[in-house]
Design a protein around this motif. Structure first.
Motif, short mmCIF file in Angstrom:
data_model
loop_
_atom_site.label_atom_id
_atom_site.label_comp_id
_atom_site.label_asym_id
_atom_site.label_seq_id
_atom_site.Cartn_x
_atom_site.Cartn_y
_atom_site.Cartn_z
N ALA A 59 0.82 -1.20 0.00
CA ALA A 59 0.00 0.00 0.00
C ALA A 59 0.86 1.26 0.00
O ALA A 59 0.57 2.22 -0.73
CB ALA A 59 -0.94 -0.01 1.21
N LEU A 60 1.92 1.27 0.80
CA LEU A 60 2.83 2.41 0.81
C LEU A 60 3.45 2.63 -0.56
O LEU A 60 3.52 3.76 -1.05
CB LEU A 60 3.91 2.22 1.87
N ALA A 61 3.90 1.54 -1.18
CA ALA A 61 4.52 1.65 -2.51
C ALA A 61 3.51 2.15 -3.53
O ALA A 61 3.82 3.01 -4.36
CB ALA A 61 5.09 0.29 -2.93
N ALA A 62 2.29 1.64 -3.47
CA ALA A 62 1.25 2.07 -4.41
C ALA A 62 0.97 3.56 -4.24
O ALA A 62 0.85 4.29 -5.24
CB ALA A 62 -0.02 1.25 -4.20
N ALA A 63 0.87 4.03 -3.00
CA ALA A 63 0.62 5.44 -2.75
C ALA A 63 1.78 6.30 -3.25
O ALA A 63 1.57 7.37 -3.85
CB ALA A 63 0.39 5.68 -1.26
N GLN A 64 3.00 5.83 -3.06
CA GLN A 64 4.16 6.58 -3.53
C GLN A 64 4.19 6.63 -5.05
O GLN A 64 4.49 7.67 -5.63
CB GLN A 64 5.44 5.96 -2.98
N LEU A 65 3.88 5.51 -5.69
CA LEU A 65 3.89 5.49 -7.15
C LEU A 65 2.79 6.35 -7.76
O LEU A 65 2.94 6.87 -8.87
CB LEU A 65 3.75 4.04 -7.65
N ALA A 66 1.69 6.52 -7.05
CA ALA A 66 0.56 7.30 -7.55
C ALA A 66 0.61 8.76 -7.10
O ALA A 66 -0.25 9.56 -7.50
CB ALA A 66 -0.75 6.67 -7.08
N ASP A 67 1.61 9.13 -6.33
CA ASP A 67 1.71 10.48 -5.78
C ASP A 67 1.73 11.51 -6.92
O ASP A 67 2.61 11.48 -7.78
CB ASP A 67 2.98 10.61 -4.95
N PRO A 68 0.76 12.44 -6.93
CA PRO A 68 0.70 13.42 -8.02
C PRO A 68 1.90 14.36 -8.06
O PRO A 68 2.14 15.02 -9.07
CB PRO A 68 -0.60 14.19 -7.75
N ARG A 69 2.69 14.42 -7.00
CA ARG A 69 3.89 15.26 -7.00
C ARG A 69 5.04 14.63 -7.77
O ARG A 69 6.02 15.30 -8.06
CB ARG A 69 4.32 15.55 -5.56
N ARG A 70 4.91 13.35 -8.10
CA ARG A 70 5.97 12.67 -8.86
C ARG A 70 5.79 12.95 -10.35
O ARG A 70 4.70 12.81 -10.89
CB ARG A 70 5.89 11.15 -8.65
N PHE A 71 6.88 13.28 -11.00
CA PHE A 71 6.79 13.51 -12.45
C PHE A 71 6.54 12.20 -13.19
O PHE A 71 5.98 12.21 -14.28
CB PHE A 71 8.06 14.20 -12.98
N ASP A 72 6.93 11.11 -12.59
CA ASP A 72 6.78 9.79 -13.23
C ASP A 72 5.70 8.95 -12.56
O ASP A 72 5.74 7.73 -12.60
CB ASP A 72 8.10 9.04 -13.21
N ARG A 73 4.72 9.63 -11.97
CA ARG A 73 3.67 8.89 -11.25
C ARG A 73 2.95 7.92 -12.18
O ARG A 73 2.88 8.12 -13.39
CB ARG A 73 2.70 9.83 -10.58
#
Length: 115
Positions: free
Chosen positions: A65-79
């Motif tokens: 869940a933590l990894a999924a949230a990090q990957l989907a974070d809108p602040r990431r340019f590569d989300r």
């Protein structure tokens, strides 16, 4: 930023004893349970292992869940989109969205019981 301490008590899993490679290839061998003759001792050790595996599964799901949230974070340019995360994890898109939300709650310090 330091993470707030979690208020719920984590179960400490029983130690998972090392399995020699030759024992791991034997389909009847499972953490030496087959060698325990006393049913009370067998029940106790099998129960310890069951709790250990459940605790490990719960912890692994939290990390997913933590990894999924990090990957989907809108602040990431590569989300990644929930659909891309679902494909990578072999989940449904709906489940990926729920895991992203769960991960966001964990990042905020809100566990499943406090949300």
């Amino acid at each position: 930023m330091a993470e707030p301490e979690r208020t719920e008590r984590r179960l400490r899993p029983a130690p998972l004893l090392f399995e020699p490679s030759e024992a791991a290839t034997d389909p009847e061998h499972f953490f030496d349970l087959e060698s325990i003759e006393d049913p009370c001792e067998l029940l106790a050790r099998a129960t310890e292992l069951t709790l250990a595996f459940r605790a490990a599964q719960d912890r692994a799901v939290e990390f997913q869940a933590l990894a999924a949230a990090q990957l989907a974070d809108p602040r990431r340019f590569d989300r990644l989109s929930p659909q891309a995360i679902a494909e990578a994890a072999e989940w449904t898109e709906d489940y990926a969205r729920k895991m992203i939300e769960f991960g966001e709650d964990l990042q905020r310090g809100a566990g499943p019981d406090t949300a």
